[in-house]
Design an enzyme around this catalytic site. Structure first.
Site, PDB file in Angstrom:
ATOM      1  N   SER A   1      -0.438   1.398  -6.283  1.00 13.61           N
ATOM      2  CA  SER A   1      -1.464   1.249  -6.395  1.00 13.61           C
ATOM      3  C   SER A   1      -2.110   0.109  -7.360  1.00 13.61           C
ATOM      4  O   SER A   1      -2.204  -1.709  -6.472  1.00 13.61           O
ATOM      5  CB  SER A   1      -2.308   2.366  -7.614  1.00 13.61           C
ATOM      6  OG  SER A   1      -2.999   2.074  -7.104  1.00 13.61           O
TER       7      SER A   1
ATOM      8  N   LYS B   1      -0.413   3.597  -2.112  1.00 17.31           N
ATOM      9  CA  LYS B   1      -1.503   4.644  -2.839  1.00 17.31           C
ATOM     10  C   LYS B   1      -2.659   3.436  -2.758  1.00 17.31           C
ATOM     11  O   LYS B   1      -2.682   2.401  -3.677  1.00 17.31           O
ATOM     12  CB  LYS B   1      -0.722   4.714  -3.871  1.00 17.31           C
ATOM     13  CG  LYS B   1      -1.835   5.780  -4.406  1.00 17.31           C
ATOM     14  CD  LYS B   1      -2.991   5.173  -5.381  1.00 17.31           C
ATOM     15  CE  LYS B   1      -3.803   6.622  -5.873  1.00 17.31           C
ATOM     16  NZ  LYS B   1      -5.211   6.403  -6.392  1.00 17.31           N
TER      17      LYS B   1
ATOM     18  N   ASP C   1       0.154 -12.635  -0.262  1.00 23.03           N
ATOM     19  CA  ASP C   1      -0.841 -13.311   0.633  1.00 23.03           C
ATOM     20  C   ASP C   1      -1.171 -14.853   0.619  1.00 23.03           C
ATOM     21  O   ASP C   1      -1.243 -15.689   1.486  1.00 23.03           O
ATOM     22  CB  ASP C   1      -1.803 -11.947   1.022  1.00 23.03           C
ATOM     23  CG  ASP C   1      -1.674 -11.079   1.226  1.00 23.03           C
ATOM     24  OD1 ASP C   1      -0.569 -10.697   1.754  1.00 23.03           O
ATOM     25  OD2 ASP C   1      -2.705 -10.223   1.700  1.00 23.03           O
TER      26      ASP C   1
END
Length: 446
Positions: free
Chosen positions: A299, A324, A310
């Site tokens: 998470s 998650k 990214d």
């Protein structure tokens, strides 16, 4: 109740966190209901009355209602649930970084209670509980068939009391018992250490203290090295980090990014989505970063890893994270209880959802358990580690100055420390070696 957004497990703890936000109390709304819904509610009322009046034993009406509410929520997904007053209060305590319990983050998988991760330096961690373990019994009582909340309730107890849990672990042929002494857990969010000229920032959870502790630990490690010019790079260790406050995950990501999106959330209505962007400023001042993750990284930790990956701000090393990728809203109810409801998914800057997929590392490095050292092995190794300098009457090296000799000895000590780290934690050793290489390339380019 104070508003929070969590990015962690909807599972319970024995201390638990969740990708979660807190909002104001629920209010009745004027919405049209189809007759079929009212018919179903009438059916529920009929069943409730039959159980209350005709069940073989007398039952508590409040318990029936609570069980019905919890059943409705847990039927949706593993992270939606009802929080009785005690559970709601414990969740608030966890955001402040102190709570009671064993120190494990758990979820439910195919009816079994599964350990997502043990928290650093907690009773469960010290007892050897590992991510991926399945808990089958508590004090000899089977928990198969219980809800996650019911299983967690069995594991709760006062600090200082003993609990015996039965564990099934991959690679072990038989279940085994683990005795744990419950304790009050003060969860330190960030710990800093040095591996040569590489500060290692171990982020164990995302609570209200995380960013403040991160800034403090980073500054102390850099100062100990003599300034940022002496730093080769940073390791951010998110292994076995079950998550925590979404706001803290965003701030930690922002602290290493100069611009761009960090994470976005999208609910049922696209118009209700949120997008969070970075602001100028990089705590690492452009130094290379390696992020460590594993199957216990969930998470909020996946948000940080995904954002830095990214943006090509960090190289992600380790094994695939837990996956998650949903957001839970914690809504206060009457009587100091609350409900946790999944209301959105979150997405990394490139637009990918990691729900059920996880963050895939740029470089896969499986963790190798340190092999137990056999008796006499260390002494034997030292006995046969000889060189020319050990021989009586050997000639001195007259081509080196004292400073050059000292530098060689320091380099040798670093190499020996690196070898010891590879034996103890091969994933961290790989991250440090990678930063050494990146630093060397950077210096050569200059």
């Amino acid at each position: 109740m104070k508003k929070f957004v969590f990015a962690a497990f909807g599972g319970a703890l024995v201390g638990t966190l969740a990708t979660t936000q807190f909002v104001g109390p629920l209010v009745a709304q004027e919405t049209a209901k189809s007759p079929s819904v009212y018919e179903q509610l009438d059916l529920f009322g009929d069943i409730f009355e039959r159980i209350r009046s005709e069940y073989v034993e007398e039952v508590e009406e409040a318990d029936l209602i609570e069980a019905a509410i919890n059943g409705m929520l847990t039927s949706l997904d593993p992270h939606s649930s009802f929080l009785p007053p005690q559970d709601a209060e414990e969740m608030q305590e966890q955001t402040r970084g102190e709570f009671g319990g064993l120190g494990i983050e758990v979820t439910q998988e195919d009816g079994y209670v599964k350990v997502v991760s043990p928290m650093d330096d907690t009773p469960a961690f010290k007892a050897g509980i590992e991510a991926g373990d399945f808990i089958t019994h508590v004090d000899g009582e089977s928990i198969l068939g219980l809800t996650l909340g019911e299983a967690v309730e069995l594991m709760r107890g006062p600090a200082g009391s003993e609990i015996v849990i039965t564990v099934v672990r991959e690679g072990e042929t038989e279940p085994f018992d683990v005795s744990i002494i419950r304790d009050k857990i003060s969860n330190i969010a960030v710990r800093g250490s040095l591996q040569g000229n590489v500060p290692v920032l171990r982020i164990a959870t995302f609570n209200e203290q995380t960013l403040t502790q991160l800034e403090k630990e980073l500054a102390e490690q850099v100062e100990e090295l003599g300034g940022m010019d002496e730093v080769e790079g940073f390791v951010i260790d998110l292994r076995n980090n079950p998550g925590g406050l979404l706001t803290q995950a965003i701030r930690v990501s922002d602290s290493f990014l100069e611009k761009g999106e960090i994470v976005s959330t999208r609910g049922r209505d696209p118009a209700d989505g949120d997008r969070f962007n970075a602001t100028a400023g990089d705590l690492a001042e452009g130094k290379p970063i390696v992020v460590l993750i594993n199957g216990g990284s969930a998470s909020a930790s996946e948000i940080v890893a995904g954002a830095l990956q990214d943006h090509r701000r960090a190289v992600v090393v380790g094994t695939k994270s837990f996956g998650k990728g949903s957001v839970q809203t914690v809504m206060p109810l009457r009587g100091n209880s609350a409900m946790r409801l999944t209301t959105a998914r979150y997405y990394t800057p490139s637009g990918r959802s990691i729900q059920s997929l996880g963050v895939s590392p740029d470089i896969v490095v499986e963790f190798k358990r340190p092999e137990p050292e056999e008796e006499g092995e260390e002494q034997s190794s030292a006995t046969f580690s000889r060189s020319e300098a050990d021989l009586r009457g050997s000639l001195d090296n007259d081509s080196l100055t004292e400073d050059e000799i000292r530098q060689i000895e320091e380099e040798r000590a670093k190499a020996e420390a690196a070898a010891e780290l590879r034996d103890r934690d091969n994933q961290l050793a790989y991250a440090v070696d990678l930063l050494h290489g990146l630093s060397a390339i950077g210096l050569a380019a200059k």
